[in-house]
Every structure is written in C-alpha cells, then in structure tokens.
Design a protein around this motif. Structure first.
Motif, PDB file in Angstrom:
ATOM      1  N   GLY A  93       0.777  -1.234   0.000  1.00 34.70           N
ATOM      2  CA  GLY A  93       0.000   0.000   0.000  1.00 34.70           C
ATOM      3  C   GLY A  93       0.801   1.273   0.000  1.00 34.70           C
ATOM      4  O   GLY A  93       0.246   2.368   0.096  1.00 34.70           O
ATOM      5  N   GLN A  94       2.107   1.178  -0.148  1.00 36.59           N
ATOM      6  CA  GLN A  94       2.950   2.377  -0.165  1.00 36.59           C
ATOM      7  C   GLN A  94       2.890   3.055  -1.546  1.00 36.59           C
ATOM      8  O   GLN A  94       2.991   2.385  -2.569  1.00 36.59           O
ATOM      9  CB  GLN A  94       4.406   1.995   0.121  1.00 36.59           C
ATOM     10  N   ASN A  95       2.721   4.371  -1.566  1.00 32.11           N
ATOM     11  CA  ASN A  95       2.765   5.104  -2.834  1.00 32.11           C
ATOM     12  C   ASN A  95       4.196   5.064  -3.381  1.00 32.11           C
ATOM     13  O   ASN A  95       5.158   5.184  -2.629  1.00 32.11           O
ATOM     14  CB  ASN A  95       2.323   6.555  -2.611  1.00 32.11           C
ATOM     15  N   MET A  96       4.302   4.882  -4.698  1.00 34.04           N
ATOM     16  CA  MET A  96       5.618   4.654  -5.310  1.00 34.04           C
ATOM     17  C   MET A  96       6.301   5.935  -5.788  1.00 34.04           C
ATOM     18  O   MET A  96       7.363   5.883  -6.406  1.00 34.04           O
ATOM     19  CB  MET A  96       5.467   3.697  -6.506  1.00 34.04           C
ATOM     20  N   PHE A  97       5.669   7.101  -5.530  1.00 37.15           N
ATOM     21  CA  PHE A  97       6.182   8.351  -6.090  1.00 37.15           C
ATOM     22  C   PHE A  97       7.683   8.555  -5.823  1.00 37.15           C
ATOM     23  O   PHE A  97       8.478   8.769  -6.731  1.00 37.15           O
ATOM     24  CB  PHE A  97       5.376   9.535  -5.547  1.00 37.15           C
ATOM     25  N   SER A  98       8.045   8.457  -4.544  1.00 31.01           N
ATOM     26  CA  SER A  98       9.450   8.718  -4.209  1.00 31.01           C
ATOM     27  C   SER A  98      10.355   7.591  -4.689  1.00 31.01           C
ATOM     28  O   SER A  98      11.554   7.770  -4.869  1.00 31.01           O
ATOM     29  CB  SER A  98       9.608   8.924  -2.702  1.00 31.01           C
ATOM     30  N   ASN A  99       9.734   6.438  -4.893  1.00 29.55           N
ATOM     31  CA  ASN A  99      10.503   5.274  -5.336  1.00 29.55           C
ATOM     32  C   ASN A  99      10.879   5.366  -6.822  1.00 29.55           C
ATOM     33  O   ASN A  99      11.981   4.996  -7.221  1.00 29.55           O
ATOM     34  CB  ASN A  99       9.625   4.043  -5.062  1.00 29.55           C
ATOM     35  N   ILE A 100       9.938   5.877  -7.612  1.00 30.15           N
ATOM     36  CA  ILE A 100      10.138   5.892  -9.073  1.00 30.15           C
ATOM     37  C   ILE A 100      10.772   7.184  -9.582  1.00 30.15           C
ATOM     38  O   ILE A 100      11.574   7.173 -10.521  1.00 30.15           O
ATOM     39  CB  ILE A 100       8.790   5.593  -9.788  1.00 30.15           C
ATOM     40  N   THR A 101      10.392   8.291  -9.028  1.00 32.44           N
ATOM     41  CA  THR A 101      10.929   9.564  -9.534  1.00 32.44           C
ATOM     42  C   THR A 101      12.412   9.689  -9.169  1.00 32.44           C
ATOM     43  O   THR A 101      12.904   8.993  -8.287  1.00 32.44           O
ATOM     44  CB  THR A 101      10.158  10.775  -8.957  1.00 32.44           C
ATOM     45  N   VAL A 102      13.078  10.607  -9.893  1.00 27.79           N
ATOM     46  CA  VAL A 102      14.527  10.729  -9.691  1.00 27.79           C
ATOM     47  C   VAL A 102      14.907  12.122  -9.217  1.00 27.79           C
ATOM     48  O   VAL A 102      14.187  13.085  -9.471  1.00 27.79           O
ATOM     49  CB  VAL A 102      15.295  10.429 -11.004  1.00 27.79           C
ATOM     50  N   SER A 103      16.020  12.208  -8.563  1.00 18.14           N
ATOM     51  CA  SER A 103      16.492  13.519  -8.127  1.00 18.14           C
ATOM     52  C   SER A 103      17.458  14.057  -9.188  1.00 18.14           C
ATOM     53  O   SER A 103      17.982  13.295 -10.001  1.00 18.14           O
ATOM     54  CB  SER A 103      17.186  13.409  -6.768  1.00 18.14           C
ATOM     55  N   SER A 104      17.715  15.369  -9.107  1.00 18.81           N
ATOM     56  CA  SER A 104      18.528  15.980 -10.158  1.00 18.81           C
ATOM     57  C   SER A 104      19.973  15.476 -10.146  1.00 18.81           C
ATOM     58  O   SER A 104      20.658  15.523 -11.156  1.00 18.81           O
ATOM     59  CB  SER A 104      18.484  17.497 -10.057  1.00 18.81           C
TER      60      SER A 104
END
Lengths: 177, 155
Positions: free
Chosen positions: B28-39
């Motif tokens: 149930g964890q949202n994957m936003f921080s998992n998939i997106t990348v930092s600069s």
C-alpha cells in the motif's frame, strides 16, 4: 540541296518524366511496407541529391547519343546536339540538328519530336533501373525500341520532283552527267 | 534540429511522476518517491539520451549531414532529404524527441520495473518506425517542364 531538321526537346520535361516515373515505382514499393521499404523507395526515386542529378544528366546524354546513332543513316551530312553533362550549364531545352535530304517529308517532323523525347526518357529509365532492378529495367528498353520503330517511319521521302525535260527529249548524247 | 538534454530529462521526469503518483506497492505504499529521480541522478539520463540519439544517427545515416554534440547539454542533428515535406525539420524533430524520451524512460524503468518498461520500449519501437518512414519520404518531383513542347521542324 539539303534541309536542316531540328528536333527540340524540353530537358526539364525529360528529367521530370524520369523523376516522376521512378517516384511512382518507389511509392508502390514503399506502400508494400512503409517502414522496411522507406529507405529502398528513397534510393529508387531519382533526384534531387547531387549524385542522383549527375547520374540522370549522364543517362540523358547517353540516351541522346544513342538516339543520334539510331537515326544517323538518315542524314546526308552531320548530326549535332546541345546536350551537356556540365552541371554548371543548365539547359532548359536540348536541340538535335541534322542535315537531311531535300526530299525529306516535313509532314512527319512534329511527331518525330515526341517520339525522340519518349525514346530518350525510356532509355534513361532503362539505365536507371538496370543497376537496381535489371528485370524491371527491360520493360523500358522495350518501350525505347518501340519508339525507334516509329522514329524510323518518320524519315519518309517525298516523291522525286518532276523533270523539266520530257522523256522524248533524250537523244543520243548524255548531257546531265 | 537540436535535442536539448534538459528538455528530454524534464519530459522523462513527467512520465515518471505520473507513474509514481498512481502506483502503489503490495503493502500500500505510494511509489512516487521510489520511481521519480532527483537531479543528481541526471547523468544517467544523459547517457540514455546520447545512446538513443546515436541510434537515430545510425538508422538515418544516409540523411544525416551534420551531427554535433555538446557534452551533457545538447545534440544537433541535420537531416537532409532533398525532396522532403515542407515541414520536414519540425516533424522529424518531434519524432526524434519522442523516440528518445520513450526509449530513455523505458531504459530507466527496466532496472526496477520491467513490466512498465515494456510499454515504453514498445512505444519507442513504434516511434522509430514512424521516424524511419517519415524521414525517408520523398515528395513527387515538382512540375517544371512541358512534355508536349517536344517538336521538330525542317528548314
């Protein structure tokens, strides 16, 4: 006495006919598979890359030379043309001039222009396709050969002029040597 | 056309953001921080973008008249089709950018989400096919001569 026969052809029209014809064939091949045949069609279609244009110029010049050789037996003097393969000399028309007998039947001159153009276009197309699709190319050689059959028919002679002296006038001495 | 790396990276990040917002893990964890990348992970995308642009150059080699690279910043490609469509440059540019974005996104996702990566790889394959077909399209010749003008005369 000789007459001068001048055949005038639009070089632009000849080149456009070559490009147009190869464009049709290329598009037919392309339509069979627009992705796989995209490059095939691009290379089959004559023009406008510089090296395509040079090849077209050379093929047209050769076709004109062949045409002149085909009709050489009908001249009583010389044949000349203004064709050039010099890329800096852009001619819009090509003229072939030849000396013909004064009995040449001028009534057939006009169709000769159209037939000469047809021969030159088909012979150039034969040259274009020979290195790409040799079997397909043969059709153009056939059409060029067909045009020559009719070109030859255009070199008809008029009847000889009527003599001013009567047949009965000829007596013992031959004077018209 | 010029492909600016920062434009492609931002397009890739938008794709990843959409995926991340809508994707949840099994617990149930949202994957936003998992998939997106930092600069600071940008260099990996520069590598994908360069590789994808080189694919384009290789496939369209016959049409490529110039290919120049400003490292990690931009790639300029000039395609020359002597009888291309009037909007040739724009259309090919759009297709190239689309292909590079899709392929780079797919390459990135393949590391962690191969199932989602498949969709991007298929889209990239489709984009490159459209590009091939369009880039090699040759317009019919322009009408310049009058075939009926051929004639002959005697004097």
């Amino acid at each position: 006495m000789s007459k001068t026969l001048t055949i005038t052809i639009s070089k632009d029209a000849v080149i456009e006919s070559i490009k147009g014809d190869t464009s049709i064939t290329g598009n037919i091949d392309r339509s069979a598979d627009p992705v796989k045949n995209a490059g095939v069609a691009y290379n089959e279609q004559a023009g406008n890359d510089a090296y395509h244009e040079k090849k077209i110029d050379r093929l047209v010049k050769t076709a004109i030379s062949k045409f002149e050789a085909e009709i050489a037996e009908f001249t009583d003097g010389s044949i000349n043309d203004t064709a050039t393969t010099d890329p800096d000399t852009h001619l819009t028309t090509i003229t072939i001039t030849m000396s013909v007998s004064d009995r040449y039947n001028a009534g057939l001159a006009k169709p000769l222009g159209g037939l000469a153009q047809s021969y030159i276009v088909n012979m150039a197309l034969f040259g274009w396709w020979t290195s790409i699709k040799p079997d397909f190319a043969k059709g153009f050689a056939t059409m060029a050969a067909d045009a020559i059959v009719y070109v030859r028919k255009c070199f008809a002679k008029n009847s000889p002029g009527t003599s001013t002296s009567s047949y009965d006038d000829v007596t013992g001495t031959v004077t018209n040597n | 056309m010029t492909i600016t790396f920062s434009d492609i990276r931002s397009a890739i990040k938008r794709h990843l953001s959409i995926i991340g917002k809508r994707l949840y893990s099994k617990d149930g964890q949202n994957m936003f921080s998992n998939i997106t990348v930092s600069s600071n992970e940008d260099p990996i995308f520069n590598q994908y973008i360069s590789a994808a642009a080189q694919n384009v150059e290789a496939l369209l080699r016959q049409l490529v008249s110039t290919y120049s690279v400003v490292a990690d910043t931009s790639i300029s490609i000039t395609l020359t089709n002597t009888r291309g469509t009037t909007d040739y440059d724009t259309r090919c540019g759009e297709l190239i950018k689309s292909y590079i974005t899709l392929l780079s996104t797919g390459e990135y996702l393949a590391m962690t989400h191969p199932d989602i990566a498949e969709k991007y790889r298929a889209d990239a394959a489709s984009a490159i096919q459209s590009l091939l077909s369009y880039a090699f399209y040759k317009e019919p010749p322009t009408t310049v001569g009058d075939p009926s003008a051929a004639t002959a005369s005697v004097s």
